[in-house]
Design an enzyme around this catalytic site. Structure first.
Site, PDB file in Angstrom:
ATOM      1  CB  THR A  60      -0.926  -0.002   1.234  1.00  0.00           C
ATOM      2  OG1 THR A  60      -1.724  -1.186   1.194  1.00  0.00           O
ATOM      3  CG2 THR A  60      -1.843   1.218   1.233  1.00  0.00           C
ATOM      4  N   GLY A  81     -10.218   1.800  -1.801  1.00  0.00           N
ATOM      5  CA  GLY A  81      -8.794   1.765  -2.125  1.00  0.00           C
ATOM      6  C   GLY A  81      -8.016   1.074  -1.020  1.00  0.00           C
ATOM      7  CD  GLU A  82      -7.605   2.128   3.535  1.00  0.00           C
ATOM      8  OE1 GLU A  82      -7.643   1.028   4.103  1.00  0.00           O
ATOM      9  OE2 GLU A  82      -8.072   3.164   4.031  1.00  0.00           O
ATOM     10  N   GLY A  83      -6.031  -1.155  -1.079  1.00  0.00           N
ATOM     11  CA  GLY A  83      -5.779  -2.570  -1.336  1.00  0.00           C
ATOM     12  C   GLY A  83      -6.876  -3.459  -0.774  1.00  0.00           C
TER      13      GLY A  83
END
Lengths: 355, 355
Positions: free
Chosen positions: B65, B318-320
């Site tokens: 990230t 998001g963020e993974g």
């Protein structure tokens, strides 16, 4: 002491709205833009309402996979010989089937139930025997089972569900095995949704075009011969259903009565859910649709039930394989609600639109 | 010793077709109707081709990230103040963010990388510092970064990926954090796909209609001011990209060069994938699309890349977070291929259509 169907239906209450509201408020304090985890957020809120716990935890997970045979296999509606049902039960018990692999992956136990496999299954420490009969009758000629057998199948499912609670059960998935059971499920689906047979009949394990046409004709004949009453789900199950379909409907009703989220697998589980929701519209609120099966009738069944599937991976194996993957998503959703830091805890500035 | 971008591009080879064919043959001997596990089957075959192992195993999993700031935040295109980027890096390091919860759920480690957060991040044992600069410039007025910085960002990503291999890395997911980064990603996406800005621009963390109209105007201005060259992905990154977008493109190229499957998260990762695939069309074969983001441009990016998302859960964090869930699906797929019994092993009769 097993509850009767009547007692179970009486025990099914609406979702706990207070727990849902508390969960919803917590979601909006967690360090993410509001709503940005989409279905994960909704799912955790739903599970709060199901369990009555505003921060529910999923630790004990089970897939209940029910097997039975179908007399309609005599009409040549499957690519596989009927003995595969019993052979696959042994495969489940040996740990080599798709459901075993996927249940291990998500940390769920598999509960294998013989609801009526032809020839019966050998006793095995991992097998629950709830056999109603050695397979159903051929629905192209006569009713699948008696009304009493339909009731027995559902109550057997309730009993299986309740016996699992003692082992710990925070979420349950449904699964099926039975050569010919997409034919029975399409028949159930056509009656319960009022859709034409051709719209709810698929290729099962892989029929070619002319075989599919034959399958549709067999189901249309079954409906004409049996005339199931769409306003009487027990009658539909008895006339064109299957023992595992009845058992799974019982599992779903038992789960709802005990405020346990129940993850509905694919098309056969969908047919069972139509029966269960027909008997108790409130039970439907406890259902989580695992995935959208390739099997044609499944989308129709989910639409009728008002459910949105979590996954769409072109799967059509049954056994509870879709339910296993979805249980992991549900567990993830509850962990997000329970474990994420709030804006305040993490010292993160909130959106300019908030507060 | 980090590989240069040129060396890395040269190391990216096509999929191993022999391993894929062996995997495909094994799928058809497992105790399930052929193809009945849908995308799980295809995914395991793809991972066989990526790794060159016909029965690949996924044990070591990481989400990388990357965080960075964006000068374009000065144009008021986000609901959140810019300091949230650095605050969220601390939240990642503290384990309280969405990605921490979901990565723990799937057994993946989170690798947090500062690619250029304004003010810089305090040293922390869990943080990799690859800062290129204190945020990009405002693309509505000038290029985001120099061409050298764009190259540095990509090579930093390659370095991060390669340094993780020593810890064990069977699959890697990408993730991002950066206030303003959907604006940069929409700009990259518009240039790389040739689509109008309005078609690839979404609400980010939750913009209202008039705020969205303003965001589109800012991006259109950025393209007019900077005139990125669509045939030169490094130029596109330099003129309208971001440091985390460049870093993630480097992670993707590094993964492909080392035959490691790379799970592309949402829209920001999608923009990075457009840059990476622009630099190496072959690298695209190593990409697994995690999920379809709500963010408008993501569908366009995936279509351009020829990728089909595994999940569609209305996520946009998001963020993974999407990559974490998809890594678990990929692991499940490889376990199916590796652990399921064959028809012969289980003594199950095959389809009448086979053999």
């Amino acid at each position: 002491m097993t509850k009767s169907l009547t007692e179970t239906l009486g025990a099914i209450k609406p979702l706990n709205l207070e727990a849902m509201e508390t969960a919803r408020r917590r979601q909006d304090t967690l360090t993410k833009p509001q709503g940005s985890l989409g279905q994960l957020e909704d799912l955790a809120i739903l599970i709060a309402g199901i369990t009555g716990n505003p921060r529910p935890k999923i630790r004990h997970k089970a897939i209940i996979t029910m097997a039975a045979d179908h007399g309609v296999a005599a009409e040549g509606i499957s690519l596989y010989p009927q003995e595969v049902t019993g052979q696959m039960v042994l495969n489940f018990l040996g740990g080599g089937a798709g459901i075993n692999v996927l249940a291990r992956h998500v940390g769920a136990r598999v509960v294998v139930v013989d609801m009526g496999v032809i020839g019966g299954c050998e006793p095995h420490s991992g097998l629950l025997c709830k056999m109603i009969d050695f397979g159903t009758k051929n629905i192209a000629r006569e009713p699948a089972m008696s009304r009493q057998q339909a009731l027995d199948a559902i109550e057997a499912g309730i009993e299986v569900l309740e016996s699992e609670i003692a082992k710990g059960l925070d979420i349950v998935g449904t699964g099926d095995m039975g050569i010919g059971n997409t034919t029975a499920s399409s028949a159930v689906c056509a009656v319960m949704t009022g859709k034409p047979v051709v719209e709810v009949t698929g290729r099962g394990t892989g029929l070619r075009d002319e075989q599919l046409t034959h399958k549709v004709a067999v189901i249309e004949k079954a409906l004409q011969v049996n005339q199931p009453n769409p306003d009487d789900p027990l009658d539909v199950l008895a006339r064109v259903g299957g023992f595992e379909i009845g058992g799974l409907a019982g599992v779903m009703l038992g789960a709802a009565a005990n405020r346990i989220p129940v993850v509905i697998d694919g098309f056969i589980s969908g047919a069972a859910a139509l029966i269960a929701a027909g008997l108790s519209p409130t039970a439907r609120e406890y259902f989580i649709a695992a995935h959208l099966s390739v099997e044609a009738g499944h989308r129709v069944a989910l639409e009728h039930l008002g459910l949105t599937a979590l996954l769409n991976l072109r799967m059509r194996l049954g056994e509870g394989t879709g339910a296993a993957l979805a249980i992991s998503i549900a567990e993830a959703a509850t962990k997000v609600l329970d474990e994420m830091a709030t804006f305040e805890e993490a010292g993160v500035s909130e959106s300019e639109e908030v507060g």
